[in-house]
Design a protein around this motif. Sequence first.
Motif, PDB file in Angstrom:
ATOM      1  N   LEU A  20      30.787  -0.038   2.302  1.00  0.00           N
ATOM      2  CA  LEU A  20      29.820   0.022   3.395  1.00  0.00           C
ATOM      3  C   LEU A  20      28.428  -0.348   2.890  1.00  0.00           C
ATOM      4  O   LEU A  20      27.688  -1.069   3.568  1.00  0.00           O
ATOM      5  N   LYS A  21      28.092   0.092   1.691  1.00  0.00           N
ATOM      6  CA  LYS A  21      26.771  -0.234   1.143  1.00  0.00           C
ATOM      7  C   LYS A  21      26.619  -1.742   0.949  1.00  0.00           C
ATOM      8  O   LYS A  21      25.578  -2.315   1.277  1.00  0.00           O
ATOM      9  N   ALA A  22      27.648  -2.403   0.447  1.00  0.00           N
ATOM     10  CA  ALA A  22      27.594  -3.856   0.270  1.00  0.00           C
ATOM     11  C   ALA A  22      27.467  -4.548   1.629  1.00  0.00           C
ATOM     12  O   ALA A  22      26.709  -5.509   1.776  1.00  0.00           O
ATOM     13  N   TYR A  23      28.188  -4.046   2.613  1.00  0.00           N
ATOM     14  CA  TYR A  23      28.110  -4.608   3.965  1.00  0.00           C
ATOM     15  C   TYR A  23      26.725  -4.385   4.565  1.00  0.00           C
ATOM     16  O   TYR A  23      26.163  -5.256   5.231  1.00  0.00           O
ATOM     17  N   PHE A  24      26.153  -3.221   4.322  1.00  0.00           N
ATOM     18  CA  PHE A  24      24.804  -2.878   4.768  1.00  0.00           C
ATOM     19  C   PHE A  24      23.776  -3.833   4.151  1.00  0.00           C
ATOM     20  O   PHE A  24      22.926  -4.384   4.860  1.00  0.00           O
ATOM     21  N   ILE A  25      23.875  -4.047   2.860  1.00  0.00           N
ATOM     22  CA  ILE A  25      22.941  -4.956   2.168  1.00  0.00           C
ATOM     23  C   ILE A  25      23.094  -6.374   2.711  1.00  0.00           C
ATOM     24  O   ILE A  25      22.103  -7.070   2.945  1.00  0.00           O
ATOM     25  N   ASP A  26      24.328  -6.777   2.966  1.00  0.00           N
ATOM     26  CA  ASP A  26      24.582  -8.094   3.545  1.00  0.00           C
ATOM     27  C   ASP A  26      23.904  -8.206   4.925  1.00  0.00           C
ATOM     28  O   ASP A  26      23.316  -9.234   5.254  1.00  0.00           O
ATOM     29  N   GLY A  27      23.970  -7.132   5.694  1.00  0.00           N
ATOM     30  CA  GLY A  27      23.318  -7.108   7.009  1.00  0.00           C
ATOM     31  C   GLY A  27      21.802  -7.188   6.905  1.00  0.00           C
ATOM     32  O   GLY A  27      21.148  -7.838   7.726  1.00  0.00           O
ATOM     33  N   LEU A  28      21.241  -6.533   5.904  1.00  0.00           N
ATOM     34  CA  LEU A  28      19.790  -6.622   5.680  1.00  0.00           C
ATOM     35  C   LEU A  28      19.385  -8.061   5.335  1.00  0.00           C
ATOM     36  O   LEU A  28      18.358  -8.564   5.817  1.00  0.00           O
ATOM     37  N   LYS A  29      20.206  -8.728   4.527  1.00  0.00           N
ATOM     38  CA  LYS A  29      19.922 -10.118   4.161  1.00  0.00           C
ATOM     39  C   LYS A  29      19.983 -11.021   5.394  1.00  0.00           C
ATOM     40  O   LYS A  29      19.178 -11.938   5.551  1.00  0.00           O
ATOM     41  N   ASP A  30      20.930 -10.751   6.248  1.00  0.00           N
ATOM     42  CA  ASP A  30      21.119 -11.515   7.477  1.00  0.00           C
ATOM     43  C   ASP A  30      19.900 -11.377   8.400  1.00  0.00           C
ATOM     44  O   ASP A  30      19.352 -12.369   8.874  1.00  0.00           O
ATOM     45  N   ALA A  83      14.186  -8.718  -2.151  1.00  0.00           N
ATOM     46  CA  ALA A  83      14.394  -9.217  -0.790  1.00  0.00           C
ATOM     47  C   ALA A  83      15.041 -10.591  -0.861  1.00  0.00           C
ATOM     48  O   ALA A  83      14.564 -11.480  -1.561  1.00  0.00           O
ATOM     49  N   GLU A  84      16.146 -10.722  -0.172  1.00  0.00           N
ATOM     50  CA  GLU A  84      16.908 -11.963  -0.221  1.00  0.00           C
ATOM     51  C   GLU A  84      17.472 -12.248   1.168  1.00  0.00           C
ATOM     52  O   GLU A  84      17.958 -11.345   1.845  1.00  0.00           O
ATOM     53  N   ALA A  85      17.399 -13.496   1.579  1.00  0.00           N
ATOM     54  CA  ALA A  85      17.927 -13.901   2.882  1.00  0.00           C
ATOM     55  C   ALA A  85      19.306 -14.523   2.734  1.00  0.00           C
ATOM     56  O   ALA A  85      19.604 -15.171   1.737  1.00  0.00           O
ATOM     57  N   LYS A  86      20.117 -14.296   3.748  1.00  0.00           N
ATOM     58  CA  LYS A  86      21.435 -14.937   3.846  1.00  0.00           C
ATOM     59  C   LYS A  86      21.462 -15.613   5.212  1.00  0.00           C
ATOM     60  O   LYS A  86      21.105 -15.000   6.217  1.00  0.00           O
ATOM     61  N   GLN A  87      21.856 -16.864   5.243  1.00  0.00           N
ATOM     62  CA  GLN A  87      21.817 -17.593   6.502  1.00  0.00           C
ATOM     63  C   GLN A  87      22.518 -16.826   7.605  1.00  0.00           C
ATOM     64  O   GLN A  87      23.633 -16.334   7.439  1.00  0.00           O
ATOM     65  N   TYR A 125      20.193  -9.583  20.135  1.00  0.00           N
ATOM     66  CA  TYR A 125      20.812  -9.714  18.814  1.00  0.00           C
ATOM     67  C   TYR A 125      20.138  -8.762  17.823  1.00  0.00           C
ATOM     68  O   TYR A 125      20.809  -8.061  17.067  1.00  0.00           O
ATOM     69  N   GLU A 126      18.810  -8.734  17.854  1.00  0.00           N
ATOM     70  CA  GLU A 126      18.077  -7.863  16.932  1.00  0.00           C
ATOM     71  C   GLU A 126      18.348  -6.385  17.225  1.00  0.00           C
ATOM     72  O   GLU A 126      18.513  -5.589  16.299  1.00  0.00           O
ATOM     73  N   ILE A 127      18.394  -6.024  18.489  1.00  0.00           N
ATOM     74  CA  ILE A 127      18.674  -4.629  18.854  1.00  0.00           C
ATOM     75  C   ILE A 127      20.054  -4.225  18.330  1.00  0.00           C
ATOM     76  O   ILE A 127      20.213  -3.151  17.733  1.00  0.00           O
ATOM     77  N   ALA A 128      21.047  -5.076  18.535  1.00  0.00           N
ATOM     78  CA  ALA A 128      22.401  -4.773  18.040  1.00  0.00           C
ATOM     79  C   ALA A 128      22.405  -4.656  16.516  1.00  0.00           C
ATOM     80  O   ALA A 128      23.004  -3.735  15.951  1.00  0.00           O
ATOM     81  N   THR A 129      21.721  -5.583  15.856  1.00  0.00           N
ATOM     82  CA  THR A 129      21.712  -5.585  14.394  1.00  0.00           C
ATOM     83  C   THR A 129      20.974  -4.381  13.833  1.00  0.00           C
ATOM     84  O   THR A 129      21.492  -3.679  12.956  1.00  0.00           O
ATOM     85  N   TYR A 130      19.775  -4.130  14.324  1.00  0.00           N
ATOM     86  CA  TYR A 130      19.008  -2.987  13.807  1.00  0.00           C
ATOM     87  C   TYR A 130      19.686  -1.661  14.141  1.00  0.00           C
ATOM     88  O   TYR A 130      19.657  -0.719  13.338  1.00  0.00           O
ATOM     89  N   GLY A 131      20.315  -1.568  15.296  1.00  0.00           N
ATOM     90  CA  GLY A 131      21.048  -0.347  15.637  1.00  0.00           C
ATOM     91  C   GLY A 131      22.195  -0.091  14.679  1.00  0.00           C
ATOM     92  O   GLY A 131      22.391   1.034  14.196  1.00  0.00           O
ATOM     93  N   THR A 132      22.939  -1.131  14.371  1.00  0.00           N
ATOM     94  CA  THR A 132      24.053  -1.013  13.429  1.00  0.00           C
ATOM     95  C   THR A 132      23.550  -0.679  12.031  1.00  0.00           C
ATOM     96  O   THR A 132      24.090   0.219  11.360  1.00  0.00           O
ATOM     97  N   LEU A 133      22.509  -1.396  11.583  1.00  0.00           N
ATOM     98  CA  LEU A 133      21.971  -1.134  10.242  1.00  0.00           C
ATOM     99  C   LEU A 133      21.411   0.292  10.131  1.00  0.00           C
ATOM    100  O   LEU A 133      21.556   0.934   9.086  1.00  0.00           O
TER     101      LEU A 133
END
Length: 188
Positions: A20-30, A83-87, A125-133
């Motif tokens: 979950l932590k790796a998935y969370f970090i991936d979501g932050l990059k996204d 801080a790193e971005a993922k497309q 999209y941002e609301i869904a993403t920030y809510g999940t994160l």
Amino acid sequence: MEPKKKKGDSKQESQVASSLKAYFIDGLKDIYYAENALVKTLPKMFDQATDQKLKTAIKDHLAQTKEQVVRLEKAFELMGLKAEAKQCHAIDGIIKEGAEIMEETAEGPVRDAGIIASAQKVEHYEIATYGTLAAFAKTLNERAVLDLLLKTLGEEKKSDMLLSYIADTNLNSQAVDGKLQSKDLNAV
């Protein structure tokens, strides 16, 4: 059926979040990618908009988005990460669709209505993403990061409401062949 990959298989670990932590970090990059893409896109929307309330909302949201980028950088820092971005293909698609709307509509209320529709897709999209994160941060006991994410989530919800207000107060009515419609309709 393909055989299961063994733990330690570098190909699998690089492609699939193993926790979950790796998935969370991936979501932050996204979302970091998405917010940076919006910093580049919002000025284009501002230039294409004609309604003064809409232009003001876009200008204000640009400043807010820049703050949100800084907030995400702080979240990475709090977790000991760079801080790193993922497309983010989702935001790329929404931005592309918005650009097409601006190209294919005449300047004025119809284009402004299209800009609002595109901006609200971004907000949702941002609301869904920030809510999940935020839910992930809570589960992972990342309290300081959670606070940052919840602040941004609140801002995104307010931005969405403001866009609905601008559209509902008169702009959408003006976009109907120049014919004003009743303002007695309640927002959906």
